[in-house]
Scaffold this motif. Structure first.
Motif, short mmCIF file in Angstrom:
data_model
loop_
_atom_site.label_atom_id
_atom_site.label_comp_id
_atom_site.label_asym_id
_atom_site.label_seq_id
_atom_site.Cartn_x
_atom_site.Cartn_y
_atom_site.Cartn_z
N ASP B 330 -15.43 84.88 57.34
CA ASP B 330 -16.53 83.99 57.67
C ASP B 330 -17.86 84.73 57.71
N SER B 335 -20.21 82.09 62.92
CA SER B 335 -19.89 83.04 63.97
C SER B 335 -21.02 84.05 64.15
N ASP B 336 -21.90 84.12 63.14
CA ASP B 336 -23.10 84.93 63.34
C ASP B 336 -24.03 84.18 64.26
N CYS B 337 -24.84 84.93 64.90
CA CYS B 337 -25.73 84.30 65.85
C CYS B 337 -27.15 84.74 65.54
N GLY B 373 -25.23 79.39 65.22
CA GLY B 373 -24.18 79.91 66.09
C GLY B 373 -24.54 79.96 67.56
N ASP B 375 -24.52 78.61 71.33
CA ASP B 375 -23.66 77.77 72.16
C ASP B 375 -24.48 77.16 73.31
N THR B 420 -26.29 81.66 75.16
CA THR B 420 -25.19 82.45 74.62
C THR B 420 -24.84 81.96 73.23
N CYS B 421 -24.23 82.83 72.47
CA CYS B 421 -23.79 82.47 71.13
C CYS B 421 -22.32 82.10 71.16
N ILE B 422 -21.87 81.50 70.07
CA ILE B 422 -20.45 81.15 69.96
C ILE B 422 -19.60 82.40 69.99
N ASN B 423 -20.14 83.49 69.44
CA ASN B 423 -19.34 84.73 69.43
C ASN B 423 -19.38 85.47 70.76
N GLY B 424 -19.99 84.85 71.79
CA GLY B 424 -19.91 85.43 73.13
C GLY B 424 -21.12 86.24 73.53
N LYS B 425 -21.95 86.59 72.56
CA LYS B 425 -23.11 87.40 72.91
C LYS B 425 -24.15 86.51 73.60
#
Lengths: 186, 440
Positions: B330, B335-337, B373, B375, B420-425
């Motif tokens: 991907d 998933s990139d933010c 990305g 959240d 926050t981003c979807i990837n947790g950052k």
């Protein structure tokens, strides 16, 4: 995946590969032990190396009473004690600015989560002799009587050194907590 | 006391399962130390300092004998008659035989016994030297000198009454080592099957050449490091042993595929994407860009026709045909933010719009981020006195330039966004923006 039994058996036969597996499996845990006894990482690795050599040489002496990790840990602790005896010169040295500190009773600062690195730093800041006794008594759970026998000192010496080590640690932790409170505030 | 218990508990909890990773050079150092210790330790089954010492001494003795050889033969001939009485003369007769054919046991049991029990060289040489003294000096001899003669006599006694049971052992055939290994070469980690084809063997030991040994008859073995390993098999029974070192196993290094994409967040479609190749030990490559296209270039440049997430796969082949692959899933996808804010906007003078906007609308009437990305999200905008003029916790809603329905002043405002981003950052960003009204 070798079981612990098979691994020990192969190490008794001095199988180099098994020795490596043993190292890979347990070195992290054992270094974690020796880290507490050493001033820094190279010293901790020195202790670990000596201990690993002893473990490989005397693995057939492991009697299968008690856990294998417990046995290896004991070897590391004993190696650390030997190491301390060798470096005994500086064992009880204390910075002059800390000499007048008295044991302040009282609870630790509340709600203060110390990280492991902070605690390790505190342990490492202790003079070698204090560090040894604190590790043996507080973490390894040896009795003062046993410590006295291990180190060849008086039981009362062990007790008083331990209490001083504790007071030292408490002072350091309070200082850490103060710093933490200050920096946490926005 | 409470305080002290706290300290103990605190430390005990923190260090209970504490693990620390040793530095990378630790094991090689330890391994060298162990090998040295092994060398110093005594053991029958491997080369060590004692053998090295024994070999040196034997070489010294042999040299000494060679140098003084002429003199010794003289003394030997003069005392030969008396030597015979003690028995070693028999031994001298048998010695050449046993050396030539140590595995034939059908005849002369005494010879075979002697050869099995005393395989060391030098013992033979000593015998003639010792016995002359014995004969000339009579019973009151030094104990050191007497010793070898005694053992020889004992052996002589044993030889004469070999029991029937032992005779069977002597008839036993010596083992013949033979083996078969598949495969003999391959990529690391290489698993090989070993088949023991030896005859007459009771026990066996496999030496794999990398320090590993096995006593299994047909072991399977894993070579996890690349290299060339001589494999030898030693088989034993009571009649002797046999060693065969015939095959070497070649373990080829596996390549390591690795790459990086530049830029990480290209403006797709349109912007070409470059692939940096960080693979090691590889000779050729195959790229799968995830959109159906492939390339065998070392570092390709690729243009995607569509925006979206792509699974990019790099397959690296070594010269020996070993394969490794690296996959980025991907890439350029959600998933990139990323979140970027403009620094100026021109609100719609027609009235409040509620802040909804179309991301592809170029009119720039709503202040909103360009993002991917994200959240959780919270945007606040303040005027120059620090009063909050706008707040939103939805990315889809930006500021339309109105405060409670009335147009905001043309001015510079300050914004702060966190989320926050979807990837947790998580991210915190701030900046200023200029609000401009159309003057028409």
């Amino acid at each position: 995946m070798l079981s612990e039994e098979q691994l020990i058996e192969k190490c008794i036969q001095k199988d180099r590969k098994a020795q490596k597996i043993l190292f890979e499996r347990y070195s992290g845990f054992l270094l974690g032990v020796s880290m507490r006894y050493a001033r820094n990482v190279p010293e901790a690795e020195d202790i670990l190396q000596d201990a690993m050599v002893k473990i490989y040489q005397h693995i057939e002496d492991y009697s299968h009473r008690g856990s294998f990790t417990g046995w290896m840990k004991a070897v590391v602790v004993n190696t650390a004690i030997n190491h301390f005896h060798r470096e005994k010169k500086h064992a009880w040295h204390l910075d002059i600015e800390n000499v007048n500190e008295t044991d302040v009773e009282g609870n630790l600062p509340e709600n203060c989560a110390f990280t492991r690195e902070e605690l390790l730093g505190v342990i490492r800041s202790l003079p070698a002799g204090y560090r040894l006794i604190f590790n043996l008594y507080a973490i390894e759970g040896y009795k003062h009587r046993e410590i006295a026998a291990l180190l060849g000192i008086d039981v009362n010496t062990s007790k008083s050194q331990y209490s001083r080590a504790r007071s030292w640690i408490r002072t350091r932790l309070e200082k850490l907590a103060r710093v933490a409170r200050r920096t946490d505030k926005p | 006391m409470n305080g002290s218990n706290d300290i103990e508990k605190l430390f005990r909890e923190q260090f209970e399962g504490y693990r620390a990773e040793p530095s990378p050079g630790f094991w090689p150092k330890l391994s060298r130390k162990l090998q040295w210790q092994e060398f110093l330790r005594f053991g029958w089954d491997r080369f060590n300092v004692y053998y090295a010492g024994a070999a040196l001494v034997a070489a010294g003795v042999a040299l000494g004998i060679m140098l003084t050889g002429g003199m010794e033969t003289e003394t030997e001939t003069t005392t030969r008659d008396s030597v015979r009485i003690n028995g070693p003369a028999e031994k001298q007769e048998t010695s050449p035989q046993t050396r030539e054919e140590p595995v034939l046991f059908e005849h002369l049991p005494e010879s075979s016994r002697v050869s099995v029990q005393e395989p060391t060289t030098g013992e033979w040489m000593d015998v003639p030297e010792v016995t002359p003294e014995k004969t000339t000096e009579t019973p009151s001899d030094t104990p050191r000198r007497q010793e070898p003669v005694e053992t020889l006599q004992e052996e002589g006694e044993e030889v004469f009454d070999v029991p029937e049971a032992e005779r069977k052992d002597l008839d036993m055939l010596p083992p013949v080592a033979d083996y078969h290994i598949t495969p003999l070469h391959g990529c690391a980690p290489l698993a090989v099957m070993c088949v023991n084809l030896s005859q007459y063997a009771d026990s066996c030991t496999w030496y794999f050449g990398d320090g590993g040994i096995s006593h299994h008859e047909n072991p399977s073995y894993l070579f996890d490091e690349p290299g060339i390993y001589p494999v030898s098999l030693r088989v034993m029974n009571e009649a002797g042993e046999s060693v065969l070192a015939r095959d070497t196993v070649k373990v080829y290094p596996r390549p390591e595929a690795a790459f990086e994409i530049s830029p990480e967040n290209p403006d797709l479609p349109g912007e070409p994407v470059f692939f940096y190749n960080y693979s090691r030990n590889a000779a050729s490559y195959l790229w799968h860009f995830g959109d159906g296209h492939t390339s065998d270039a070392f570092e390709p440049l690729h243009k995607y026709d569509q925006a979206g997430g792509y699974d990019i796969l790099l397959v690296a082949y070594s010269e020996a045909g070993c394969v490794d692959s690296a996959l980025v899933t991907d890439a350029f996808g959600v998933s990139d933010c990323s979140i970027v804010f403009p620094n100026a906007f021109r609100p719609d003078p027609g009235g409040p719009t509620g802040g909804y906007y179309n991301p592809n609308d170029p009119s720039n009437t709503v202040f909103h981020p360009v993002c991917r990305g994200v959240d959780e999200y919270r945007l606040r905008i303040f005027n120059r006195t620090g009063a909050l003029v706008f707040e939103s916790d939805r990315v889809e809603i930006g500021w339309d330039g109105y405060i409670n329905g009335t147009p905001a002043r043309q001015d510079v405002y300050v914004w702060k966004a966190r989320g926050t981003c979807i990837n947790g950052k998580s991210f915190v960003k701030h900046g200023n923006l200029t609000l401009i009204w159309d003057r028409q």
